[in-house]
Design a protein around this motif. Sequence first.
Motif, PDB file in Angstrom:
ATOM      1  N   ILE A  25       0.809  -1.231   0.000  1.00  0.00           N
ATOM      2  CA  ILE A  25       0.000   0.000   0.000  1.00  0.00           C
ATOM      3  C   ILE A  25       0.843   1.282   0.000  1.00  0.00           C
ATOM      4  N   PRO A  26       1.876   1.394   0.827  1.00  0.00           N
ATOM      5  CA  PRO A  26       2.640   2.650   0.786  1.00  0.00           C
ATOM      6  C   PRO A  26       3.257   2.932  -0.598  1.00  0.00           C
ATOM      7  N   SER A  27       3.779   1.903  -1.255  1.00  0.00           N
ATOM      8  CA  SER A  27       4.381   2.125  -2.581  1.00  0.00           C
ATOM      9  C   SER A  27       3.321   2.439  -3.623  1.00  0.00           C
ATOM     10  N   ILE A  28       2.188   1.742  -3.532  1.00  0.00           N
ATOM     11  CA  ILE A  28       1.094   2.026  -4.462  1.00  0.00           C
ATOM     12  C   ILE A  28       0.628   3.469  -4.267  1.00  0.00           C
ATOM     13  N   ALA A  29       0.504   3.885  -3.012  1.00  0.00           N
ATOM     14  CA  ALA A  29       0.043   5.233  -2.699  1.00  0.00           C
ATOM     15  C   ALA A  29       0.962   6.278  -3.337  1.00  0.00           C
ATOM     16  N   ASN A  30       2.243   6.006  -3.276  1.00  0.00           N
ATOM     17  CA  ASN A  30       3.227   6.879  -3.897  1.00  0.00           C
ATOM     18  C   ASN A  30       2.967   7.069  -5.387  1.00  0.00           C
ATOM     19  N   GLU A  31       2.725   5.951  -6.066  1.00  0.00           N
ATOM     20  CA  GLU A  31       2.464   6.004  -7.505  1.00  0.00           C
ATOM     21  C   GLU A  31       1.144   6.714  -7.799  1.00  0.00           C
ATOM     22  N   VAL A  32       0.180   6.535  -6.908  1.00  0.00           N
ATOM     23  CA  VAL A  32      -1.126   7.156  -7.107  1.00  0.00           C
ATOM     24  C   VAL A  32      -0.981   8.681  -7.097  1.00  0.00           C
ATOM     25  N   ILE A  33      -0.169   9.178  -6.175  1.00  0.00           N
ATOM     26  CA  ILE A  33       0.063  10.627  -6.101  1.00  0.00           C
ATOM     27  C   ILE A  33       0.808  11.106  -7.359  1.00  0.00           C
ATOM     28  N   THR A  34       1.770  10.320  -7.805  1.00  0.00           N
ATOM     29  CA  THR A  34       2.503  10.676  -9.027  1.00  0.00           C
ATOM     30  C   THR A  34       1.551  10.728 -10.224  1.00  0.00           C
ATOM     31  N   VAL A  81      -2.825  25.206  -6.916  1.00  0.00           N
ATOM     32  CA  VAL A  81      -3.633  25.000  -5.715  1.00  0.00           C
ATOM     33  C   VAL A  81      -4.631  23.846  -5.923  1.00  0.00           C
ATOM     34  N   VAL A  82      -5.187  23.760  -7.140  1.00  0.00           N
ATOM     35  CA  VAL A  82      -6.117  22.663  -7.428  1.00  0.00           C
ATOM     36  C   VAL A  82      -5.405  21.308  -7.296  1.00  0.00           C
ATOM     37  N   TYR A  83      -4.191  21.209  -7.859  1.00  0.00           N
ATOM     38  CA  TYR A  83      -3.422  19.956  -7.712  1.00  0.00           C
ATOM     39  C   TYR A  83      -3.177  19.646  -6.237  1.00  0.00           C
ATOM     40  N   LEU A  84      -2.816  20.683  -5.485  1.00  0.00           N
ATOM     41  CA  LEU A  84      -2.557  20.459  -4.056  1.00  0.00           C
ATOM     42  C   LEU A  84      -3.807  19.973  -3.335  1.00  0.00           C
ATOM     43  N   ALA A  85      -4.958  20.534  -3.722  1.00  0.00           N
ATOM     44  CA  ALA A  85      -6.202  20.117  -3.077  1.00  0.00           C
ATOM     45  C   ALA A  85      -6.496  18.650  -3.386  1.00  0.00           C
ATOM     46  N   ILE A  86      -6.329  18.282  -4.652  1.00  0.00           N
ATOM     47  CA  ILE A  86      -6.567  16.877  -5.027  1.00  0.00           C
ATOM     48  C   ILE A  86      -5.620  15.972  -4.229  1.00  0.00           C
ATOM     49  N   THR A  87      -4.354  16.365  -4.166  1.00  0.00           N
ATOM     50  CA  THR A  87      -3.374  15.552  -3.454  1.00  0.00           C
ATOM     51  C   THR A  87      -3.697  15.459  -1.967  1.00  0.00           C
ATOM     52  N   ALA A  88      -4.187  16.569  -1.402  1.00  0.00           N
ATOM     53  CA  ALA A  88      -4.532  16.560   0.029  1.00  0.00           C
ATOM     54  C   ALA A  88      -5.647  15.555   0.300  1.00  0.00           C
ATOM     55  N   VAL A  89      -6.666  15.576  -0.548  1.00  0.00           N
ATOM     56  CA  VAL A  89      -7.781  14.642  -0.368  1.00  0.00           C
ATOM     57  C   VAL A  89      -7.281  13.198  -0.517  1.00  0.00           C
ATOM     58  N   LEU A  90      -6.491  12.986  -1.576  1.00  0.00           N
ATOM     59  CA  LEU A  90      -5.978  11.636  -1.826  1.00  0.00           C
ATOM     60  C   LEU A  90      -5.106  11.140  -0.683  1.00  0.00           C
ATOM     61  N   THR A  91      -4.269  12.005  -0.180  1.00  0.00           N
ATOM     62  CA  THR A  91      -3.381  11.607   0.915  1.00  0.00           C
ATOM     63  C   THR A  91      -4.196  11.116   2.103  1.00  0.00           C
ATOM     64  N   ARG A  92      -5.278  11.847   2.384  1.00  0.00           N
ATOM     65  CA  ARG A  92      -6.134  11.423   3.505  1.00  0.00           C
ATOM     66  C   ARG A  92      -6.756  10.068   3.236  1.00  0.00           C
ATOM     67  N   LEU A 110      -5.742   7.744   1.190  1.00  0.00           N
ATOM     68  CA  LEU A 110      -4.723   6.696   1.168  1.00  0.00           C
ATOM     69  C   LEU A 110      -4.251   6.348   2.580  1.00  0.00           C
ATOM     70  N   ASN A 111      -4.149   7.363   3.434  1.00  0.00           N
ATOM     71  CA  ASN A 111      -3.767   7.079   4.825  1.00  0.00           C
ATOM     72  C   ASN A 111      -4.812   6.222   5.525  1.00  0.00           C
ATOM     73  N   ARG A 112      -6.072   6.534   5.254  1.00  0.00           N
ATOM     74  CA  ARG A 112      -7.155   5.717   5.814  1.00  0.00           C
ATOM     75  C   ARG A 112      -6.999   4.260   5.404  1.00  0.00           C
ATOM     76  N   ILE A 113      -6.798   4.077   4.083  1.00  0.00           N
ATOM     77  CA  ILE A 113      -6.677   2.711   3.566  1.00  0.00           C
ATOM     78  C   ILE A 113      -5.476   2.025   4.218  1.00  0.00           C
ATOM     79  N   GLU A 114      -4.376   2.746   4.305  1.00  0.00           N
ATOM     80  CA  GLU A 114      -3.174   2.167   4.902  1.00  0.00           C
ATOM     81  C   GLU A 114      -3.437   1.747   6.345  1.00  0.00           C
ATOM     82  N   ASN A 115      -4.106   2.611   7.092  1.00  0.00           N
ATOM     83  CA  ASN A 115      -4.399   2.269   8.493  1.00  0.00           C
ATOM     84  C   ASN A 115      -5.334   1.074   8.610  1.00  0.00           C
ATOM     85  N   LYS A 116      -6.283   1.018   7.689  1.00  0.00           N
ATOM     86  CA  LYS A 116      -7.249  -0.074   7.720  1.00  0.00           C
ATOM     87  C   LYS A 116      -6.553  -1.434   7.551  1.00  0.00           C
ATOM     88  N   PHE A 117      -5.496  -1.447   6.762  1.00  0.00           N
ATOM     89  CA  PHE A 117      -4.802  -2.721   6.524  1.00  0.00           C
ATOM     90  C   PHE A 117      -3.661  -2.951   7.506  1.00  0.00           C
TER      91      PHE A 117
END
Lengths: 226, 218
Positions: free
Chosen positions: B147-156, B194-205, B207-214
């Motif tokens: 999950i952490p590596s996948i999350a990295n690629e997702v942000i990229t 700013v729009v990119y940052l907003a998208i990334t902020a939402v995604l980071t949250r 992805l963190n949820r998913i990471e914690n869940k697993f």
Amino acid sequence: MALTVENLSKNFGKTTVFKDISFTVDRGEIVCIMGKSGEGKTTLLRCINNLETVDSGSIKINNLYLCNEVNGKIQYASKENMKEIRQEMGLVFQNYNLFPHMTVMENILEAPLFLKKTNRKDIEKRANYLISELELKDKENNYPYQLSGGQKQRVAIARACMLNPSILCFDEPTSALDESTRSQISKIIRNLASQNIAIIIVTHDNAFVEEISQRVITLSNGSISE
Amino acid sequence: MEMNVLNMLIPMTLNGLIITIGVFVITLVVSIPLSLVVALLRMSKNKIVSSIMGGYIYIMRGTPLLLQLMFIFFGFHYVPVIGYAFSRYQAIFIAFIINYTAYFAEIFRGGINSIDVGQYEGAAVLGLSRTHTFIKIIMPQVIRNVIPSIANEVITLVKDTSLVYILGVSDILKAAKAVSNKYSSFSPYIYIGVVYLAITAVLTRVLNRIENKFNYFR
Ligand SMILES: Nc1ncnc2c1ncn2[C@@H]1O[C@H](COP(=O)(O)OP(=O)(O)OP(=O)(O)O)[C@@H](O)[C@H]1O
Ligand SMILES: [Mg+2]
């Protein structure tokens, strides 16, 4: 006989681990396999549990051959027979190999629920019996990382016992235990033997052997002596 | 002046978002499952299959995604026999999917290889089948590990979606460019940043949820 090993040989490439060894283990017996490090004790246990293939000889579990030599060629059991043999065998690994993402209860239920030999209710009944027998009552919803070494080992034993094996093997069961957990495990093992299970224990631990063993088989230079 | 910029930028950004988010979502939805299949084929005992997959992954990771996009849209129909002229959108989806599948496949391969053989052996002595072992014993641990590596690629991937400009498709970055040119102002780029940052902020949250869940086991 629960286990009959005849003229068994195993090589890793050019290295011979053991050659032409034969022995039997009866139900209810506790047999220890001893020998210096690297003599092939673990390998022998792995061969009996079909985690390694042998080069020649035969292994018979109850009345089914796990492997046998037919016209000088080694032949392993058919898929059907293999399934049956698997259920007659249990192995408690040195590092237990519990499934880390499953609770104690889930670890114990996984195989019987997959194999569906009986209904879920009976399976759960047996699981609960083993859990209380092995003093894991308040741990059943814990994950393996939340358990001590001795508790993990007892989960591994419960997991192996779920399928009512006639042979139960242990690799170095006392290597990670202190004095008091060691006497607890020998009590458990003796109790299993009294339920007519053949017990095979690979160990270095002389004190433990003294405490538990009825028979000692020593592996040295690729052959065995009793 | 700034009002004019925003009046032009906002509707164009909303249209651009459809492209940006569309490419993002479709790439993920197709690539992640497909990459697991590729990872398994890459690890296949069949030498031919595994080297074909190895070659595919090498090409995808060894060349820029921008070049792959251009090749599929401008170059692929010159290829003999299999050549075909893809539409813009076909080219975009194909390029993103095959590129990201390769990266995800390598992540899955690493994740599968990192599982101790003891897990397979523990399952085998219990009589579990190979398929059951893979699905119920191996995969949950693989997923937790990757999950952490996948999350990295997702942000990229969010940022890589901007590469579609090369085929003349209007994503949010292209919207900024159009407005910037019209008003000779740099501010549209800032807004889009700013729009990119907003998208990334939402995604980071998320992805963190998913990471914690697993992360309920070790
Ligand atoms: N997979 C393998 N490939 C090659 N050689 C192996 C393999 N597994 C074990 N061996 C070799 O076989 C021999 C027996 O190893 P084994 O692990 O059975 O010894 P052991 O008696 O259990 O030792 P210990 O008491 O240290 O656990 C060793 O020489 C070892 O190097
Ligand atoms: Mg050993």
